[in-house]
Design an enzyme around this catalytic site. Sequence first.
Site, PDB file in Angstrom:
ATOM      1  N   TYR A 168       0.835  -1.213   0.000  1.00  0.00           N
ATOM      2  CA  TYR A 168       0.000   0.000   0.000  1.00  0.00           C
ATOM      3  C   TYR A 168       0.870   1.263   0.000  1.00  0.00           C
ATOM      4  CZ  TYR A 168      -3.786   3.119   1.625  1.00  0.00           C
ATOM      5  OH  TYR A 168      -4.713   4.127   1.756  1.00  0.00           O
ATOM      6  N   LYS A 172       0.927   4.208  -2.856  1.00  0.00           N
ATOM      7  CA  LYS A 172       0.565   5.596  -2.559  1.00  0.00           C
ATOM      8  C   LYS A 172       1.747   6.559  -2.775  1.00  0.00           C
ATOM      9  CE  LYS A 172      -3.768   4.953  -1.576  1.00  0.00           C
ATOM     10  NZ  LYS A 172      -4.821   5.504  -2.443  1.00  0.00           N
TER      11      LYS A 172
HETATM   12  P1  NDP Z   1     -13.528   2.482   1.403  1.00  0.00           P
HETATM   13  O1  NDP Z   1     -13.035   1.081   1.465  1.00  0.00           O
HETATM   14  O2  NDP Z   1     -14.425   2.984   2.474  1.00  0.00           O
HETATM   15  O3  NDP Z   1     -14.229   2.749  -0.025  1.00  0.00           O
HETATM   16  C1  NDP Z   1     -13.555   2.389  -1.184  1.00  0.00           C
HETATM   17  C2  NDP Z   1     -14.316   2.854  -2.407  1.00  0.00           C
HETATM   18  O4  NDP Z   1     -13.533   2.499  -3.559  1.00  0.00           O
HETATM   19  C3  NDP Z   1     -15.646   2.159  -2.565  1.00  0.00           C
HETATM   20  O5  NDP Z   1     -16.540   3.015  -3.226  1.00  0.00           O
HETATM   21  C4  NDP Z   1     -15.299   0.953  -3.454  1.00  0.00           C
HETATM   22  O6  NDP Z   1     -16.388   0.468  -4.230  1.00  0.00           O
HETATM   23  C5  NDP Z   1     -14.250   1.572  -4.360  1.00  0.00           C
HETATM   24  N1  NDP Z   1     -13.334   0.586  -4.928  1.00  0.00           N
HETATM   25  C6  NDP Z   1     -12.512  -0.252  -4.282  1.00  0.00           C
HETATM   26  N2  NDP Z   1     -11.821  -1.010  -5.157  1.00  0.00           N
HETATM   27  C7  NDP Z   1     -12.235  -0.631  -6.380  1.00  0.00           C
HETATM   28  C8  NDP Z   1     -11.920  -1.036  -7.699  1.00  0.00           C
HETATM   29  N3  NDP Z   1     -11.034  -1.999  -7.944  1.00  0.00           N
HETATM   30  N4  NDP Z   1     -12.543  -0.432  -8.725  1.00  0.00           N
HETATM   31  C9  NDP Z   1     -13.456   0.543  -8.515  1.00  0.00           C
HETATM   32  N5  NDP Z   1     -13.814   0.972  -7.295  1.00  0.00           N
HETATM   33  C10 NDP Z   1     -13.211   0.378  -6.248  1.00  0.00           C
HETATM   34  O7  NDP Z   1     -12.208   3.374   1.308  1.00  0.00           O
HETATM   35  P2  NDP Z   1     -11.922   4.851   1.832  1.00  0.00           P
HETATM   36  O8  NDP Z   1     -13.056   5.727   1.512  1.00  0.00           O
HETATM   37  O9  NDP Z   1     -11.423   4.772   3.213  1.00  0.00           O
HETATM   38  O10 NDP Z   1     -10.663   5.224   0.921  1.00  0.00           O
HETATM   39  C11 NDP Z   1     -10.752   5.989  -0.268  1.00  0.00           C
HETATM   40  C12 NDP Z   1      -9.355   6.329  -0.728  1.00  0.00           C
HETATM   41  O11 NDP Z   1      -8.682   7.060   0.294  1.00  0.00           O
HETATM   42  C13 NDP Z   1      -8.491   5.118  -1.030  1.00  0.00           C
HETATM   43  O12 NDP Z   1      -7.656   5.380  -2.142  1.00  0.00           O
HETATM   44  C14 NDP Z   1      -7.652   4.983   0.220  1.00  0.00           C
HETATM   45  O13 NDP Z   1      -6.438   4.322  -0.039  1.00  0.00           O
HETATM   46  C15 NDP Z   1      -7.458   6.436   0.592  1.00  0.00           C
HETATM   47  N6  NDP Z   1      -7.111   6.639   1.984  1.00  0.00           N
HETATM   48  C16 NDP Z   1      -7.974   6.299   2.981  1.00  0.00           C
HETATM   49  C17 NDP Z   1      -7.619   6.507   4.297  1.00  0.00           C
HETATM   50  C18 NDP Z   1      -8.511   6.177   5.450  1.00  0.00           C
HETATM   51  O14 NDP Z   1      -8.065   6.321   6.598  1.00  0.00           O
HETATM   52  N7  NDP Z   1      -9.734   5.745   5.232  1.00  0.00           N
HETATM   53  C19 NDP Z   1      -6.292   7.045   4.662  1.00  0.00           C
HETATM   54  C20 NDP Z   1      -5.479   7.383   3.520  1.00  0.00           C
HETATM   55  C21 NDP Z   1      -5.885   7.184   2.253  1.00  0.00           C
HETATM   56  P3  NDP Z   1     -17.125  -0.944  -3.862  1.00  0.00           P
HETATM   57  O15 NDP Z   1     -17.836  -0.723  -2.574  1.00  0.00           O
HETATM   58  O16 NDP Z   1     -18.049  -1.180  -5.011  1.00  0.00           O
HETATM   59  O17 NDP Z   1     -16.020  -1.954  -3.729  1.00  0.00           O
END
Ligand code: NDP
Length: 260
Positions: A168, A172
């Site tokens: 990861y 990133k």
């Molecule tokens: P969630 O797991 O809550 O949500 C992820 C979202 O991305 C969902 O809508 C999911 O759709 C979609 N998704 C996942 N895999 C795919 C794929 N292969 N193709 C298309 N859509 C996909 O994640 P977060 O909201 O927490 O994270 C969002 C972003 O922020 C990510 O890039 C994460 O790495 C980054 N981030 C998050 C942090 C945190 O603390 N939460 C910290 C730092 C960065 P579905 O439900 O249909 O799978």
Amino acid sequence: MECCLRQQEKEVKMENRKLALITGGSRGIGRAVALRLAKMNMDIVFSYRGGKEAAEETVKLCEEQGVRALAVQADAASREDCDRLTEEAAKFGNGRIDVLVNNAGITRDSLILRMTDEQFDEVISTNLTGVFYMLRPVSKLMLKQKSGRIINISSVAGVMGNVGQVNYSASKAGVIGMTKALARELASRKITVNAVAPGMIETDMTAAVPEKAREELTASIPFKAMGTVEDIAGAVAFLAGEESGYITGQVLLVDGGMCI
Ligand code: NDP
């Protein structure tokens, strides 16, 4: 007469509406970003991988803001899906994509000695290659438009590394490198490319972290609290808005001080 004027105002508002494309907008940070940009009167297209019901809920919430919204099932790790997503978004936006937010991301945590090839590859394919698959076709369109805003969601893990997240953190950090390189490539057309690096944000992703580890991590944050999805949406809205047009190639840390 007044009614006529109001109708005209509404039509002008619709004509001037921008189109924002968000990957992974069905829940978590992506949904909050979609809603925030909808509140800025942008039409919204977003992708999701499997959560159809959550995607439909996001569409409904955006439409309640008075804009148009479209959910597209598209796997971020698939080049064909990313091309199709871009085409559908451009069609929905009458040929335009004004804002791209690369948000879709996953974790497959493990200490290095136990990390499998599959865990490494899956994270890189979705979080890094997937961002490239979106940047290429959308950059082409934005170059033609001579305008656009690109915001890539990175992470503090890409800045300072994180135990159990070699895959990861690499993905990133890669997103940050890609952001800086593309910012230089697109600068002549005044297209901005920036990254937002969230710290620990309350979503399904962090809910999966064991309680004890979450407590320890939270204690290590200068703010002594996790962030909210709205904290990230606010930073994205700033970078997508009128007042950030001279900012490019930057990484905006939204982390309660974790990386100070
Ligand atoms: P969630 O797991 O809550 O949500 C992820 C979202 O991305 C969902 O809508 C999911 O759709 C979609 N998704 C996942 N895999 C795919 C794929 N292969 N193709 C298309 N859509 C996909 O994640 P977060 O909201 O927490 O994270 C969002 C972003 O922020 C990510 O890039 C994460 O790495 C980054 N981030 C998050 C942090 C945190 O603390 N939460 C910290 C730092 C960065 P579905 O439900 O249909 O799978």
